[in-house]
Design a protein around this motif. Structure first.
Motif, PDB file in Angstrom:
ATOM      1  N   LEU A   1       0.827  -1.202   0.000  1.00 40.66           N
ATOM      2  CA  LEU A   1       0.000   0.000   0.000  1.00 40.66           C
ATOM      3  C   LEU A   1       0.867   1.261   0.000  1.00 40.66           C
ATOM      4  N   VAL A   2       1.864   1.285   0.873  1.00 41.57           N
ATOM      5  CA  VAL A   2       2.750   2.445   0.973  1.00 41.57           C
ATOM      6  C   VAL A   2       3.483   2.678  -0.343  1.00 41.57           C
ATOM      7  N   LEU A   3       4.026   1.621  -0.937  1.00 38.31           N
ATOM      8  CA  LEU A   3       4.736   1.767  -2.210  1.00 38.31           C
ATOM      9  C   LEU A   3       3.797   2.232  -3.316  1.00 38.31           C
ATOM     10  N   HIS A   4       2.576   1.707  -3.323  1.00 42.04           N
ATOM     11  CA  HIS A   4       1.591   2.098  -4.332  1.00 42.04           C
ATOM     12  C   HIS A   4       1.266   3.585  -4.218  1.00 42.04           C
ATOM     13  N   VAL A   5       1.006   4.056  -3.010  1.00 45.56           N
ATOM     14  CA  VAL A   5       0.692   5.468  -2.797  1.00 45.56           C
ATOM     15  C   VAL A   5       1.897   6.338  -3.165  1.00 45.56           C
ATOM     16  N   GLN A   6       3.099   5.910  -2.808  1.00 46.67           N
ATOM     17  CA  GLN A   6       4.297   6.672  -3.161  1.00 46.67           C
ATOM     18  C   GLN A   6       4.444   6.798  -4.674  1.00 46.67           C
ATOM     19  N   LEU A   7       4.195   5.700  -5.398  1.00 47.75           N
ATOM     20  CA  LEU A   7       4.292   5.740  -6.860  1.00 47.75           C
ATOM     21  C   LEU A   7       3.236   6.667  -7.459  1.00 47.75           C
ATOM     22  N   LEU A   8       2.022   6.589  -6.950  1.00 44.95           N
ATOM     23  CA  LEU A   8       0.971   7.475  -7.456  1.00 44.95           C
ATOM     24  C   LEU A   8       1.352   8.934  -7.248  1.00 44.95           C
ATOM     25  N   ARG A   9       1.813   9.251  -6.059  1.00 42.85           N
ATOM     26  CA  ARG A   9       2.212  10.630  -5.763  1.00 42.85           C
ATOM     27  C   ARG A   9       3.395  11.065  -6.613  1.00 42.85           C
ATOM     28  N   GLN A  10       4.360  10.165  -6.778  1.00 39.23           N
ATOM     29  CA  GLN A  10       5.556  10.478  -7.570  1.00 39.23           C
ATOM     30  C   GLN A  10       5.189  10.826  -9.002  1.00 39.23           C
ATOM     31  N   HIS A  11       4.166  10.173  -9.525  1.00 38.59           N
ATOM     32  CA  HIS A  11       3.754  10.401 -10.911  1.00 38.59           C
ATOM     33  C   HIS A  11       2.589  11.382 -11.015  1.00 38.59           C
ATOM     34  N   GLY A  12       2.230  12.011  -9.906  1.00 38.64           N
ATOM     35  CA  GLY A  12       1.176  13.012  -9.922  1.00 38.64           C
ATOM     36  C   GLY A  12      -0.202  12.457 -10.219  1.00 38.64           C
ATOM     37  N   ILE A  13      -0.426  11.195  -9.922  1.00 43.96           N
ATOM     38  CA  ILE A  13      -1.709  10.553 -10.169  1.00 43.96           C
ATOM     39  C   ILE A  13      -2.541  10.676  -8.900  1.00 43.96           C
ATOM     40  N   PRO A  14      -3.739  11.233  -9.020  1.00 38.38           N
ATOM     41  CA  PRO A  14      -4.565  11.363  -7.812  1.00 38.38           C
ATOM     42  C   PRO A  14      -4.986  10.004  -7.264  1.00 38.38           C
ATOM     43  N   LEU A  15      -5.127   9.957  -5.962  1.00 36.63           N
ATOM     44  CA  LEU A  15      -5.557   8.727  -5.311  1.00 36.63           C
ATOM     45  C   LEU A  15      -7.036   8.504  -5.590  1.00 36.63           C
ATOM     46  N   SER A  16      -7.425   7.241  -5.648  1.00 40.61           N
ATOM     47  CA  SER A  16      -8.851   6.939  -5.797  1.00 40.61           C
ATOM     48  C   SER A  16      -9.570   7.404  -4.535  1.00 40.61           C
ATOM     49  N   ARG A  17     -10.876   7.603  -4.643  1.00 41.45           N
ATOM     50  CA  ARG A  17     -11.648   8.018  -3.466  1.00 41.45           C
ATOM     51  C   ARG A  17     -11.505   7.027  -2.329  1.00 41.45           C
ATOM     52  N   GLU A  18     -11.477   5.721  -2.677  1.00 45.57           N
ATOM     53  CA  GLU A  18     -11.395   4.690  -1.644  1.00 45.57           C
ATOM     54  C   GLU A  18     -10.061   4.763  -0.903  1.00 45.57           C
ATOM     55  N   VAL A  19      -8.967   4.889  -1.658  1.00 53.69           N
ATOM     56  CA  VAL A  19      -7.637   4.957  -1.031  1.00 53.69           C
ATOM     57  C   VAL A  19      -7.519   6.241  -0.230  1.00 53.69           C
ATOM     58  N   ASP A  20      -7.993   7.340  -0.798  1.00 54.24           N
ATOM     59  CA  ASP A  20      -7.926   8.615  -0.096  1.00 54.24           C
ATOM     60  C   ASP A  20      -8.726   8.565   1.205  1.00 54.24           C
ATOM     61  N   ALA A  21      -9.920   7.944   1.164  1.00 53.46           N
ATOM     62  CA  ALA A  21     -10.744   7.818   2.377  1.00 53.46           C
ATOM     63  C   ALA A  21     -10.059   6.947   3.416  1.00 53.46           C
ATOM     64  N   LEU A  22      -9.447   5.849   2.955  1.00 50.84           N
ATOM     65  CA  LEU A  22      -8.733   4.967   3.878  1.00 50.84           C
ATOM     66  C   LEU A  22      -7.583   5.700   4.549  1.00 50.84           C
ATOM     67  N   LEU A  23      -6.797   6.415   3.765  1.00 50.48           N
ATOM     68  CA  LEU A  23      -5.679   7.164   4.334  1.00 50.48           C
ATOM     69  C   LEU A  23      -6.179   8.271   5.258  1.00 50.48           C
ATOM     70  N   GLY A  24      -7.321   8.860   4.916  1.00 53.64           N
ATOM     71  CA  GLY A  24      -7.905   9.877   5.785  1.00 53.64           C
ATOM     72  C   GLY A  24      -8.298   9.297   7.134  1.00 53.64           C
ATOM     73  N   LYS A  25      -8.863   8.091   7.129  1.00 58.28           N
ATOM     74  CA  LYS A  25      -9.214   7.429   8.393  1.00 58.28           C
ATOM     75  C   LYS A  25      -7.964   7.168   9.218  1.00 58.28           C
ATOM     76  N   LEU A  26      -6.896   6.749   8.529  1.00 57.68           N
ATOM     77  CA  LEU A  26      -5.647   6.476   9.239  1.00 57.68           C
ATOM     78  C   LEU A  26      -5.054   7.736   9.844  1.00 57.68           C
ATOM     79  N   ARG A  27      -5.247   8.856   9.148  1.00 57.57           N
ATOM     80  CA  ARG A  27      -4.748  10.146   9.655  1.00 57.57           C
ATOM     81  C   ARG A  27      -5.676  10.736  10.706  1.00 57.57           C
TER      82      ARG A  27
END
Length: 103
Positions: A71-97
């Motif tokens: 998950l961490v590597l996937h999010v890092q790659l998305l951010r590195q390439h400027g690809i927005p996170l899906s709503r589901e991933v963004d919501a999950l990370l928001g819950k974690l934060r």
């Protein structure tokens, strides 16, 4: 006890349903599977003297760590390439934060 070769076959079978994007890695896919299968079989071998419950807990912890790392590597790659996170991933990370999922 499962052999590394059998585990590699099972990995390929699972991948047929959920393929791994090896992209342009400079490694052979089967060589990577062999390394992983060997490592996991070594872990399982070290757990032989554990109770069934302790083996399950340990293997679940190993699996959880690998899923988290993925998950961490996937999010890092998305951010590195400027690809927005899906709503589901963004919501999950928001819950974690502890937030509402907004970045």
């Amino acid at each position: 006890m499962i052999t590394p070769e059998t585990l590699q076959l099972l990995m390929k079978e699972v991948e047929s349903e959920d393929p791994i994007d090896f992209a342009d890695l400079p490694f052979e896919e089967d060589a990577l599977r062999a390394i992983v299968a060997d490592h996991l079989c070594e872990i399982a071998e070290r757990l032989e003297n554990f109770s069934v419950e302790d083996r399950q807990v340990t293997l679940m912890a190993v699996a959880a760590k690998l899923v988290l790392e993925n998950l961490v590597l996937h999010v890092q790659l998305l951010r590195q390439h400027g690809i927005p996170l899906s709503r589901e991933v963004d919501a999950l990370l928001g819950k974690l934060r502890g937030g509402d999922g907004q970045q």
